[in-house]
Scaffold this active site. Structure first.
Site, PDB file in Angstrom:
ATOM      1  N   ARG A 178       5.455   2.459   8.152  1.00  8.62           N
ATOM      2  CA  ARG A 178       5.838   1.400   7.210  1.00  8.62           C
ATOM      3  C   ARG A 178       6.073   2.018   5.825  1.00  8.62           C
ATOM      4  O   ARG A 178       5.319   2.872   5.369  1.00  8.62           O
ATOM      5  CB  ARG A 178       4.732   0.354   7.128  1.00  8.62           C
ATOM      6  CG  ARG A 178       4.971  -0.749   6.074  1.00  8.62           C
ATOM      7  CD  ARG A 178       4.255  -0.444   4.771  1.00  8.62           C
ATOM      8  NE  ARG A 178       4.237  -1.597   3.870  1.00  8.62           N
ATOM      9  CZ  ARG A 178       3.841  -1.550   2.603  1.00  8.62           C
ATOM     10  NH1 ARG A 178       3.434  -0.412   2.083  1.00  8.62           N
ATOM     11  NH2 ARG A 178       3.850  -2.630   1.851  1.00  8.62           N
ATOM     12  N   VAL A 179       7.128   1.589   5.176  1.00  6.00           N
ATOM     13  CA  VAL A 179       7.394   2.037   3.812  1.00  6.00           C
ATOM     14  C   VAL A 179       7.376   0.813   2.909  1.00  6.00           C
ATOM     15  O   VAL A 179       7.998  -0.205   3.232  1.00  6.00           O
ATOM     16  CB  VAL A 179       8.757   2.757   3.725  1.00  6.00           C
ATOM     17  CG1 VAL A 179       9.097   3.070   2.271  1.00  6.00           C
ATOM     18  CG2 VAL A 179       8.729   4.037   4.546  1.00  6.00           C
ATOM     19  N   GLY A 180       6.671   0.921   1.794  1.00  5.87           N
ATOM     20  CA  GLY A 180       6.581  -0.204   0.864  1.00  5.87           C
ATOM     21  C   GLY A 180       7.594  -0.112  -0.257  1.00  5.87           C
ATOM     22  O   GLY A 180       8.630   0.549  -0.134  1.00  5.87           O
ATOM     23  N   ASP A 181       7.278  -0.773  -1.356  1.00  7.92           N
ATOM     24  CA  ASP A 181       8.201  -0.821  -2.502  1.00  7.92           C
ATOM     25  C   ASP A 181       8.084   0.405  -3.403  1.00  7.92           C
ATOM     26  O   ASP A 181       9.038   0.723  -4.124  1.00  7.92           O
ATOM     27  CB  ASP A 181       7.904  -2.065  -3.343  1.00  7.92           C
ATOM     28  CG  ASP A 181       6.469  -2.052  -3.879  1.00  7.92           C
ATOM     29  OD1 ASP A 181       5.535  -1.773  -3.096  1.00  7.92           O
ATOM     30  OD2 ASP A 181       6.284  -2.308  -5.085  1.00  7.92           O
TER      31      ASP A 181
ATOM     32  N   THR B 148       3.105  -2.974  -8.616  1.00  9.32           N
ATOM     33  CA  THR B 148       2.039  -2.850  -7.632  1.00  9.32           C
ATOM     34  C   THR B 148       1.807  -4.206  -6.988  1.00  9.32           C
ATOM     35  O   THR B 148       1.996  -5.240  -7.620  1.00  9.32           O
ATOM     36  CB  THR B 148       0.732  -2.343  -8.272  1.00  9.32           C
ATOM     37  OG1 THR B 148      -0.266  -2.300  -7.244  1.00  9.32           O
ATOM     38  CG2 THR B 148       0.237  -3.254  -9.393  1.00  9.32           C
TER      39      THR B 148
ATOM     40  N   THR C 220      -2.767   1.434  -6.160  1.00 11.13           N
ATOM     41  CA  THR C 220      -1.509   2.156  -6.395  1.00 11.13           C
ATOM     42  C   THR C 220      -1.449   2.536  -7.874  1.00 11.13           C
ATOM     43  O   THR C 220      -2.003   1.812  -8.707  1.00 11.13           O
ATOM     44  CB  THR C 220      -0.333   1.205  -6.045  1.00 11.13           C
ATOM     45  OG1 THR C 220      -0.348   0.987  -4.656  1.00 11.13           O
ATOM     46  CG2 THR C 220       1.017   1.751  -6.470  1.00 11.13           C
TER      47      THR C 220
END
Ligand code: ASP
Length: 311
Positions: free
Chosen positions: A200-203, A223, A172
């Site tokens: 899915r969605v991350g931070d 990250t 990232t």
């Protein structure tokens, strides 16, 4: 490949009113968490080169927000990181990108999530911020909306790792910048986490989790294991510790990283944060084996590293 960063940065002229209120400026970037034996030297070389370009831009008065976007766009286009062109694929073998950007001067922000066909997710995030009343656009309809407002579609052969399943490959990208106006900005862009479930969605696109910037306090990008950074509101917690507890970026960052690592046990909750405060001090705590990172400032030549040392 190497000159790409320089070209990219050179093509981005500083905003019309150049910053000159102070001499101090600083930029810190990351290229994701790192595992021993897994960091191609070319990522570090690219980073130092791009930081040199960013340093020239900041010296000339470029805005933190513009430099954040340009730096991340260059890393996305390089194909060297898990972002933009080099994004890893989800469990079904296609790319879904998340990205966000925040302007600490105005507290404006923009983000995109689950984008499947954009050339530069970070530019799309900036478009959301500048061209809509909203903060985040997601999925197919969100993608159509940003394309309608100027985001570039990825050509069919754009993604270099399409069809390749790499079970554990990170990278990232993110940037946190202080400019000569004294303004702070931060951004983050990613292909996401190992074999994520589609949707899915991350931070990384969540303001206060993967990205946060507030003038007078801090700019930060994260990250790592995104689910933890979301639950812990990682970058916002870092800022709150600095703002309300008077902690340094270093102390606050370490505390946030330690809390997530402790909650995650042996394997989970690992990652890192890069941050720069309003005085130009850097912090880059991590609980993963390593974190690809680099920084530069008015007093510091570009340096980069993945484990204990930066050079
Ligand atoms: N934080 C990113 C995510 O969870 C992945 C990473 O930084 O490696 O999507």
């Amino acid at each position: 490949m190497l000159t790409l960063a320089a070209l990219f940065l050179a093509s981005q002229a500083a905003s019309p009113a150049a910053c000159a209120a102070q001499d101090r400026y600083a930029i810190i970037v990351h290229g994701g968490t790192a595992r021993a034996g897994q960091v191609p030297e070319e990522r570090l070389v690219f980073m130092r080169d791009a930081l040199a370009g960013a340093r020239d831009e900041l010296e000339a008065g470029a805005r933190a927000l513009d430099v954040t976007e340009t730096m991340i766009a260059a890393m996305e286009a390089s194909g060297l990181f898990n972002a933009g062109r080099g994004s890893i694929t989800n469990a079904e073998g296609y790319v879904e990108n998340d990205a966000s950007v925040m302007d600490g001067a105005t507290m404006n922000a923009g983000a995109v999530a689950s984008m499947t066909g954009l050339k530069s997710p970070i530019r799309a995030a900036r478009i959301v911020m500048d061209e809509t009343r909203h903060v985040m656009m997601v999925g197919e309809r969100g993608q159509a909306a940003v394309i309608e407002r100027g985001a570039e579609e990825a050509p069919s052969d754009w993604f270099l790792r399409a069809e390749h399943r790499e079970p554990e490959e990170h990278g990232t990208v993110g940037a946190a910048v202080l400019d000569r106006c004294g303004d702070l900005a931060a951004g983050t862009s990613t292909g996401g986490y190992d074999a994520k479930i589609p949707g899915r969605v991350g931070d990384s696109p969540i303001i206060g989790a993967g990205t946060y910037a507030e003038n007078g306090v801090v700019a930060a990008s994260a990250t790592g294991h995104g689910e933890y950074f979301v639950r812990f509101g990682a970058t916002r917690d870092l800022a709150a510790r600095m703002k309300y507890e008077d902690q340094s970026a270093e102390q606050a960052g370490q505390a946030v990283i330690d809390a997530m690592a402790e909650a995650g046990g042996e394997r989970d909750g690992r990652g890192g944060i890069v941050a720069v405060d309003a005085q130009g001090n850097f912090a880059a705590p991590f609980s993963s084996e390593g974190m690809v990172r680099g920084y530069a400032s008015d007093r510091q030549e570009p340096v980069a590293g993945a484990f204990d040392t930066v050079e």
